[in-house]
Design a protein around this motif. Structure first.
Motif, PDB file in Angstrom:
ATOM      1  N   PHE A 120       0.732  -1.281  -0.043  1.00  0.00           N
ATOM      2  CA  PHE A 120      -0.131  -0.128  -0.084  1.00  0.00           C
ATOM      3  C   PHE A 120       0.953   1.216   0.061  1.00  0.00           C
ATOM      4  O   PHE A 120       0.696   2.215  -0.709  1.00  0.00           O
ATOM      5  CB  PHE A 120      -0.863  -0.093   1.354  1.00  0.00           C
ATOM      6  CG  PHE A 120      -1.768   0.920   1.269  1.00  0.00           C
ATOM      7  CD1 PHE A 120      -2.925   1.248   0.277  1.00  0.00           C
ATOM      8  CD2 PHE A 120      -2.071   1.940   2.295  1.00  0.00           C
ATOM      9  CE1 PHE A 120      -4.114   2.168   0.503  1.00  0.00           C
ATOM     10  CE2 PHE A 120      -2.851   2.935   2.310  1.00  0.00           C
ATOM     11  CZ  PHE A 120      -3.862   2.974   1.409  1.00  0.00           C
ATOM     12  N   LEU A 137       2.238   7.276  -6.151  1.00  0.00           N
ATOM     13  CA  LEU A 137       1.221   8.184  -6.438  1.00  0.00           C
ATOM     14  C   LEU A 137       1.730   9.708  -6.126  1.00  0.00           C
ATOM     15  O   LEU A 137       1.403  10.626  -6.564  1.00  0.00           O
ATOM     16  CB  LEU A 137       0.010   7.818  -5.481  1.00  0.00           C
ATOM     17  CG  LEU A 137      -1.218   8.579  -5.972  1.00  0.00           C
ATOM     18  CD1 LEU A 137      -2.232   7.548  -5.738  1.00  0.00           C
ATOM     19  CD2 LEU A 137      -1.377   9.822  -4.964  1.00  0.00           C
ATOM     20  N   ARG A 139      -6.422  11.134  -8.628  1.00  0.00           N
ATOM     21  CA  ARG A 139      -7.472  11.328  -7.533  1.00  0.00           C
ATOM     22  C   ARG A 139      -8.157   9.867  -7.405  1.00  0.00           C
ATOM     23  O   ARG A 139      -8.369   9.327  -6.427  1.00  0.00           O
ATOM     24  CB  ARG A 139      -8.350  12.346  -7.703  1.00  0.00           C
ATOM     25  CG  ARG A 139      -9.335  12.629  -6.892  1.00  0.00           C
ATOM     26  CD  ARG A 139     -10.928  12.204  -7.468  1.00  0.00           C
ATOM     27  NE  ARG A 139     -11.820  12.162  -6.548  1.00  0.00           N
ATOM     28  CZ  ARG A 139     -12.209  11.056  -6.265  1.00  0.00           C
ATOM     29  NH1 ARG A 139     -11.833   9.932  -6.593  1.00  0.00           N
ATOM     30  NH2 ARG A 139     -13.463  11.038  -5.419  1.00  0.00           N
ATOM     31  N   LEU A 195      -6.039   6.999  -6.213  1.00  0.00           N
ATOM     32  CA  LEU A 195      -5.975   7.275  -4.491  1.00  0.00           C
ATOM     33  C   LEU A 195      -7.309   6.626  -3.992  1.00  0.00           C
ATOM     34  O   LEU A 195      -7.336   5.987  -3.062  1.00  0.00           O
ATOM     35  CB  LEU A 195      -5.688   8.548  -4.101  1.00  0.00           C
ATOM     36  CG  LEU A 195      -5.736   9.105  -2.624  1.00  0.00           C
ATOM     37  CD1 LEU A 195      -4.589   8.078  -1.932  1.00  0.00           C
ATOM     38  CD2 LEU A 195      -5.303  10.238  -2.400  1.00  0.00           C
ATOM     39  N   ALA A 196      -8.495   7.029  -4.657  1.00  0.00           N
ATOM     40  CA  ALA A 196      -9.605   6.252  -4.183  1.00  0.00           C
ATOM     41  C   ALA A 196      -9.958   5.043  -4.171  1.00  0.00           C
ATOM     42  O   ALA A 196     -10.082   4.274  -3.215  1.00  0.00           O
ATOM     43  CB  ALA A 196     -10.961   7.206  -4.991  1.00  0.00           C
ATOM     44  N   LEU A 239      -7.085   2.836  -4.074  1.00  0.00           N
ATOM     45  CA  LEU A 239      -6.253   2.305  -3.179  1.00  0.00           C
ATOM     46  C   LEU A 239      -6.904   2.351  -1.819  1.00  0.00           C
ATOM     47  O   LEU A 239      -6.692   1.301  -1.077  1.00  0.00           O
ATOM     48  CB  LEU A 239      -4.984   3.169  -3.024  1.00  0.00           C
ATOM     49  CG  LEU A 239      -4.058   3.005  -4.122  1.00  0.00           C
ATOM     50  CD1 LEU A 239      -2.706   4.076  -3.730  1.00  0.00           C
ATOM     51  CD2 LEU A 239      -3.252   1.556  -3.779  1.00  0.00           C
ATOM     52  N   LEU A 240      -7.601   3.444  -1.591  1.00  0.00           N
ATOM     53  CA  LEU A 240      -8.344   3.293  -0.203  1.00  0.00           C
ATOM     54  C   LEU A 240      -9.504   2.272   0.004  1.00  0.00           C
ATOM     55  O   LEU A 240      -9.806   1.899   0.904  1.00  0.00           O
ATOM     56  CB  LEU A 240      -8.906   4.786  -0.172  1.00  0.00           C
ATOM     57  CG  LEU A 240      -7.904   5.763   0.592  1.00  0.00           C
ATOM     58  CD1 LEU A 240      -8.417   7.278   0.559  1.00  0.00           C
ATOM     59  CD2 LEU A 240      -7.748   5.403   2.158  1.00  0.00           C
ATOM     60  N   ARG A 255      -5.717   5.645   7.037  1.00  0.00           N
ATOM     61  CA  ARG A 255      -6.639   5.440   6.086  1.00  0.00           C
ATOM     62  C   ARG A 255      -7.505   6.825   6.053  1.00  0.00           C
ATOM     63  O   ARG A 255      -7.845   7.415   5.163  1.00  0.00           O
ATOM     64  CB  ARG A 255      -7.554   4.386   6.136  1.00  0.00           C
ATOM     65  CG  ARG A 255      -7.230   3.283   4.793  1.00  0.00           C
ATOM     66  CD  ARG A 255      -7.335   1.847   5.406  1.00  0.00           C
ATOM     67  NE  ARG A 255      -6.145   0.936   4.906  1.00  0.00           N
ATOM     68  CZ  ARG A 255      -5.971   0.833   3.774  1.00  0.00           C
ATOM     69  NH1 ARG A 255      -6.764   1.095   3.091  1.00  0.00           N
ATOM     70  NH2 ARG A 255      -4.910   0.045   3.438  1.00  0.00           N
ATOM     71  N   LEU A 277      -7.777  13.053   0.259  1.00  0.00           N
ATOM     72  CA  LEU A 277      -8.616  12.632  -1.060  1.00  0.00           C
ATOM     73  C   LEU A 277      -9.579  13.864  -1.095  1.00  0.00           C
ATOM     74  O   LEU A 277      -9.798  14.365  -2.259  1.00  0.00           O
ATOM     75  CB  LEU A 277      -9.295  11.376  -1.058  1.00  0.00           C
ATOM     76  CG  LEU A 277     -10.088  10.885  -2.279  1.00  0.00           C
ATOM     77  CD1 LEU A 277      -8.985  10.967  -3.521  1.00  0.00           C
ATOM     78  CD2 LEU A 277     -10.622   9.762  -2.124  1.00  0.00           C
ATOM     79  N   LEU A 291      -7.704  17.088  -2.174  1.00  0.00           N
ATOM     80  CA  LEU A 291      -7.360  16.790  -3.669  1.00  0.00           C
ATOM     81  C   LEU A 291      -8.697  17.157  -4.567  1.00  0.00           C
ATOM     82  O   LEU A 291      -8.619  17.899  -5.659  1.00  0.00           O
ATOM     83  CB  LEU A 291      -6.869  15.575  -3.744  1.00  0.00           C
ATOM     84  CG  LEU A 291      -6.184  15.275  -5.371  1.00  0.00           C
ATOM     85  CD1 LEU A 291      -5.265  16.256  -5.755  1.00  0.00           C
ATOM     86  CD2 LEU A 291      -5.574  13.607  -5.351  1.00  0.00           C
ATOM     87  N   ASP A 292      -9.783  16.705  -4.105  1.00  0.00           N
ATOM     88  CA  ASP A 292     -11.071  16.951  -4.908  1.00  0.00           C
ATOM     89  C   ASP A 292     -11.283  18.472  -4.910  1.00  0.00           C
ATOM     90  O   ASP A 292     -11.775  18.893  -5.786  1.00  0.00           O
ATOM     91  CB  ASP A 292     -12.162  16.219  -4.147  1.00  0.00           C
ATOM     92  CG  ASP A 292     -12.343  14.709  -4.636  1.00  0.00           C
ATOM     93  OD1 ASP A 292     -11.635  14.266  -5.593  1.00  0.00           O
ATOM     94  OD2 ASP A 292     -12.974  13.847  -3.879  1.00  0.00           O
ATOM     95  N   ILE A 307      -9.060  20.066  -7.279  1.00  0.00           N
ATOM     96  CA  ILE A 307      -9.121  19.844  -8.661  1.00  0.00           C
ATOM     97  C   ILE A 307     -10.492  20.574  -9.326  1.00  0.00           C
ATOM     98  O   ILE A 307     -10.639  21.261 -10.233  1.00  0.00           O
ATOM     99  CB  ILE A 307      -9.546  18.171  -9.000  1.00  0.00           C
ATOM    100  CG1 ILE A 307      -8.018  17.403  -8.856  1.00  0.00           C
ATOM    101  CG2 ILE A 307     -10.120  18.120 -10.363  1.00  0.00           C
ATOM    102  CD1 ILE A 307      -8.415  16.114  -8.738  1.00  0.00           C
TER     103      ILE A 307
END
Lengths: 80, 80, 80, 80
Positions: A48, A55, C70, C73-74, C76-77, D49, D56, D59-60, D63
């Motif tokens: 991971f 990334l 992005r 990453l999502a 991976l989570l 996590r 995340l 990041l959203d 973007i």
């Protein structure tokens, strides 16, 4: 002590020893299972983290490219 | 030259002068119009450039924030 | 009117016509220069806009790539 | 069997039982330690996590803001 008493004690001790040895085997099996789970969990975690490191490098690349784009816009604004 | 000839020349010259003055007025109007258009075009251009400068600052802000986010991810990866 | 008067008027009109024609040539030169400047300014402006259009496409590409990152990453989570 | 033999067996069994019980206690301690480590590792992982989920979302946001900026540039290019 009489021979009968010794015999009875021997039977009892043998039984207790057997129970303890069974319990022992069970504990060793649990331990072995847990060690495998911990190891597998650490391998997953490492995989991971390696994915996240890739990334991070991709993100670095994108930020670098956005900075180039920003410099292009700045040059366009200065240039004319 | 006779008076008649002079008279004819005077009429012709007067006509030519009037034509030239009309042409002159027309040219001055065109020039004035073009100057206004050039000025207005330069004002538009300056306004456009100012908008682009604001956009460049916004882009700088976004790149800075993405870099902070990248550092956060790097810290998360180092920290555990 | 006498011939002398006519002659004097002719001289005066000829002079005025010449002045007006000079002014005319000057105005035409100014107009021509301004037209060239306006045309060159519009060409510059079009070139500038084309550069900005390329930059917009590059920005679109970067945003698309950041969105892919992005999504990575999502995934991976979610995935582990 | 004689009483001496029974006694000797009893001593031997008692010794074996004690050894097995010690081994047992040791295994239980190891197991308990491993369970704690696994639990702590899972808590760390969950915390990690959660941090990544926050990242995340950030990041959203970035973007989205870059897309707004892109739309601003597109509008500037259309508008004039």
């Amino acid at each position: 002590e009489s021979a009968t008493e010794f015999k009875s004690q021997k039977v009892s001790l043998t039984q207790k020893l057997q129970d303890t040895e069974f319990r022992n085997q069970d504990l060793e099996a649990q331990l072995s299972d847990l060690e495998l789970r911990l190891e597998s969990s650490q391998q997953e975690r490492e995989a991971f983290r390696n994915s996240l490191r890739s990334l991070l490098e991709l993100l670095d690349g994108k930020i670098f490219e956005l900075t180039e784009l920003r410099d292009l816009l700045a040059k366009l604004l200065e240039g004319s």
